[in-house]
Design a protein around this motif. Structure first.
Motif, PDB file in Angstrom:
ATOM      1  N   ARG A   1       0.830  -1.202   0.000  1.00  0.00           N
ATOM      2  CA  ARG A   1       0.000   0.000   0.000  1.00  0.00           C
ATOM      3  C   ARG A   1       0.866   1.253   0.000  1.00  0.00           C
ATOM      4  N   ARG A   2       0.513   2.171  -0.874  1.00  0.00           N
ATOM      5  CA  ARG A   2       1.130   3.492  -0.862  1.00  0.00           C
ATOM      6  C   ARG A   2       0.020   4.492  -1.060  1.00  0.00           C
ATOM      7  N   SER A   3       0.235   5.719  -0.644  1.00  0.00           N
ATOM      8  CA  SER A   3      -0.752   6.748  -0.966  1.00  0.00           C
ATOM      9  C   SER A   3      -0.700   7.000  -2.461  1.00  0.00           C
TER      10      SER A   3
ATOM     11  N   ARG B   1      -2.107   9.227  -5.609  1.00  0.00           N
ATOM     12  CA  ARG B   1      -2.726  10.531  -5.869  1.00  0.00           C
ATOM     13  C   ARG B   1      -2.981  10.775  -7.357  1.00  0.00           C
TER      14      ARG B   1
ATOM     15  N   GLN C   1      -6.950  20.217  -2.842  1.00  0.00           N
ATOM     16  CA  GLN C   1      -6.184  19.014  -3.209  1.00  0.00           C
ATOM     17  C   GLN C   1      -6.874  18.418  -4.450  1.00  0.00           C
TER      18      GLN C   1
ATOM     19  N   PHE D   1      -6.157  16.574  -6.853  1.00  0.00           N
ATOM     20  CA  PHE D   1      -6.035  15.163  -7.259  1.00  0.00           C
ATOM     21  C   PHE D   1      -7.249  14.349  -6.812  1.00  0.00           C
TER      22      PHE D   1
ATOM     23  N   CYS E   1      -5.975   7.251  -1.121  1.00  0.00           N
ATOM     24  CA  CYS E   1      -5.231   8.222  -0.311  1.00  0.00           C
ATOM     25  C   CYS E   1      -6.096   8.623   0.870  1.00  0.00           C
ATOM     26  N   TRP E   2      -5.506   8.646   2.009  1.00  0.00           N
ATOM     27  CA  TRP E   2      -6.167   9.123   3.226  1.00  0.00           C
ATOM     28  C   TRP E   2      -6.051  10.639   3.211  1.00  0.00           C
ATOM     29  N   VAL E   3      -7.151  11.325   3.221  1.00  0.00           N
ATOM     30  CA  VAL E   3      -7.104  12.793   3.250  1.00  0.00           C
ATOM     31  C   VAL E   3      -7.674  13.260   4.587  1.00  0.00           C
ATOM     32  N   GLY E   4      -6.849  13.992   5.308  1.00  0.00           N
ATOM     33  CA  GLY E   4      -7.278  14.485   6.620  1.00  0.00           C
ATOM     34  C   GLY E   4      -7.313  15.997   6.692  1.00  0.00           C
ATOM     35  N   ALA E   5      -6.744  16.646   5.675  1.00  0.00           N
ATOM     36  CA  ALA E   5      -6.686  18.118   5.690  1.00  0.00           C
ATOM     37  C   ALA E   5      -7.887  18.673   4.938  1.00  0.00           C
TER      38      ALA E   5
ATOM     39  N   TYR F   1       5.211   6.052  -4.244  1.00  0.00           N
ATOM     40  CA  TYR F   1       6.587   5.742  -3.857  1.00  0.00           C
ATOM     41  C   TYR F   1       6.643   5.216  -2.430  1.00  0.00           C
TER      42      TYR F   1
ATOM     43  N   THR G   1       7.518   5.374   0.898  1.00  0.00           N
ATOM     44  CA  THR G   1       7.921   6.404   1.853  1.00  0.00           C
ATOM     45  C   THR G   1       8.702   5.762   3.006  1.00  0.00           C
TER      46      THR G   1
ATOM     47  N   ARG H   1      10.147   5.521   7.042  1.00  0.00           N
ATOM     48  CA  ARG H   1       9.562   5.531   8.390  1.00  0.00           C
ATOM     49  C   ARG H   1      10.655   5.892   9.392  1.00  0.00           C
TER      50      ARG H   1
ATOM     51  N   ARG I   1      10.226  -0.426   5.813  1.00  0.00           N
ATOM     52  CA  ARG I   1      10.332   0.788   4.998  1.00  0.00           C
ATOM     53  C   ARG I   1      11.713   1.415   5.225  1.00  0.00           C
TER      54      ARG I   1
HETATM   55  C1  FMN Z   1      -4.327  11.279   9.394  1.00  0.00           C
HETATM   56  C2  FMN Z   1      -3.763  11.384   7.994  1.00  0.00           C
HETATM   57  C3  FMN Z   1      -3.987  12.539   7.263  1.00  0.00           C
HETATM   58  C4  FMN Z   1      -3.516  12.623   5.950  1.00  0.00           C
HETATM   59  N1  FMN Z   1      -3.855  13.712   5.186  1.00  0.00           N
HETATM   60  C5  FMN Z   1      -3.461  13.761   3.897  1.00  0.00           C
HETATM   61  C6  FMN Z   1      -3.905  14.813   3.064  1.00  0.00           C
HETATM   62  O1  FMN Z   1      -4.693  15.679   3.443  1.00  0.00           O
HETATM   63  N2  FMN Z   1      -3.477  14.821   1.772  1.00  0.00           N
HETATM   64  C7  FMN Z   1      -2.646  13.861   1.270  1.00  0.00           C
HETATM   65  O2  FMN Z   1      -2.293  13.933   0.076  1.00  0.00           O
HETATM   66  N3  FMN Z   1      -2.207  12.845   2.048  1.00  0.00           N
HETATM   67  C8  FMN Z   1      -2.598  12.765   3.332  1.00  0.00           C
HETATM   68  N4  FMN Z   1      -2.227  11.702   4.113  1.00  0.00           N
HETATM   69  C9  FMN Z   1      -1.347  10.644   3.552  1.00  0.00           C
HETATM   70  C10 FMN Z   1       0.070  10.734   4.116  1.00  0.00           C
HETATM   71  O3  FMN Z   1       0.734  11.830   3.558  1.00  0.00           O
HETATM   72  C11 FMN Z   1       0.825   9.414   3.827  1.00  0.00           C
HETATM   73  O4  FMN Z   1       0.131   8.342   4.418  1.00  0.00           O
HETATM   74  C12 FMN Z   1       2.244   9.429   4.364  1.00  0.00           C
HETATM   75  O5  FMN Z   1       3.033  10.388   3.685  1.00  0.00           O
HETATM   76  C13 FMN Z   1       2.939   8.069   4.208  1.00  0.00           C
HETATM   77  O6  FMN Z   1       2.932   7.654   2.850  1.00  0.00           O
HETATM   78  P1  FMN Z   1       2.259   6.284   2.408  1.00  0.00           P
HETATM   79  O7  FMN Z   1       0.783   6.382   2.714  1.00  0.00           O
HETATM   80  O8  FMN Z   1       2.500   6.187   0.920  1.00  0.00           O
HETATM   81  O9  FMN Z   1       2.900   5.187   3.174  1.00  0.00           O
HETATM   82  C14 FMN Z   1      -2.721  11.579   5.396  1.00  0.00           C
HETATM   83  C15 FMN Z   1      -2.508  10.419   6.155  1.00  0.00           C
HETATM   84  C16 FMN Z   1      -3.050  10.309   7.422  1.00  0.00           C
HETATM   85  C17 FMN Z   1      -2.862   9.011   8.166  1.00  0.00           C
END
Ligand code: FMN
Length: 193
Positions: free
Chosen positions: A11-13, A15, A67, A69, A122-126, A158, A160, A162, A189
């Motif tokens: 798993r990777r984020s 976008r 955002q 994407f 992708c997890w978006v929290g912002a 990519y 990432t 840790r 990682r």
């Molecule tokens: C609580 C939380 C909030 C996040 N918010 C955003 C976000 O708003 N936009 C975004 O592009 N990625 C967001 N991410 C993804 C992180 O940037 C990403 O999980 C981190 O850089 C590690 O990369 P990976 O998911 O590829 O392992 C968020 C992840 C978490 C867990």
């Protein structure tokens, strides 16, 4: 189907997304995975809004501080905590903590299930909470906790890094490092070991 460690390792984020829908069957599996997550007292103090409407996806991207994407992912799952559902049993701890944890775990299960099915997420929290509530007509007492974007990956993402594990994993007392032995290469990682 990959095993859970493959899913965690791969798993990777993501976008960038292809213009391909999430099938109805896969979406249902992802939602079933979310609902299978544990929750405090089994109260499931969260709601999920499945967003496929393109206009609403664009608005959610805008509410997430542009955002852009996000809008290209054909599905957004918006996880809301429902603090009062947990507070009825657990009082302030349910209100402030368990409801957030319930929503977070359900979102995590959904994310991992989507990856197991070959989707990128992708997890978006912002985002602006009020704007997200407004777009989806959500009650004021619901708190948006996470938006999980889902679609066929248009990039490989990519790997990432840790933090070094000894920096934050302790044994028996805070500050005494747990001595970790590298065991499953695929989960390691860069930087963590
Ligand atoms: C609580 C939380 C909030 C996040 N918010 C955003 C976000 O708003 N936009 C975004 O592009 N990625 C967001 N991410 C993804 C992180 O940037 C990403 O999980 C981190 O850089 C590690 O990369 P990976 O998911 O590829 O392992 C968020 C992840 C978490 C867990």
């Amino acid at each position: 189907m990959p095993d859970i460690f493959d899913v965690m390792a791969e798993r990777r984020s993501i976008r960038k997304y292809l213009e391909e829908d999430v099938s109805e069957r896969d979406l249902n599996i992802i939602l079933e995975a979310a609902c299978s997550a544990p929750s405090a007292g089994n109260l499931q103090a969260y709601d999920i809004v499945v967003v496929r409407d393109p206009t609403k996806r664009k608005l959610l991207a805008k509410a997430s501080y542009n955002q852009t994407f996000m809008a290209r992912a054909p599905v957004h799952l918006v996880f809301f905590s429902v603090p009062r559902r947990s507070a009825r049993v657990y009082g302030p701890r349910g209100m402030e903590l368990y409801s957030l944890q319930d929503a977070t775990i359900a979102a995590t299960f959904a994310m991992l299930a989507a990856h197991a099915l070959g989707y990128g997420t992708c997890w978006v929290g912002a985002f602006d909470d009020n704007a997200v509530r407004g777009i989806l007509d959500a009650p004021q007492d619901r708190r948006p906790v996470a938006i999980i974007t889902i679609g066929r990956p248009g990039e490989s993402g990519y790997r990432t890094s840790r933090m070094k594990m000894e920096r934050f994993i302790f044994e028996d007392e805070y500050g005494r490092p747990f001595h970790h032995t590298k065991t499953m290469d695929k989960l390691i990682r860069p930087g963590c070991n």
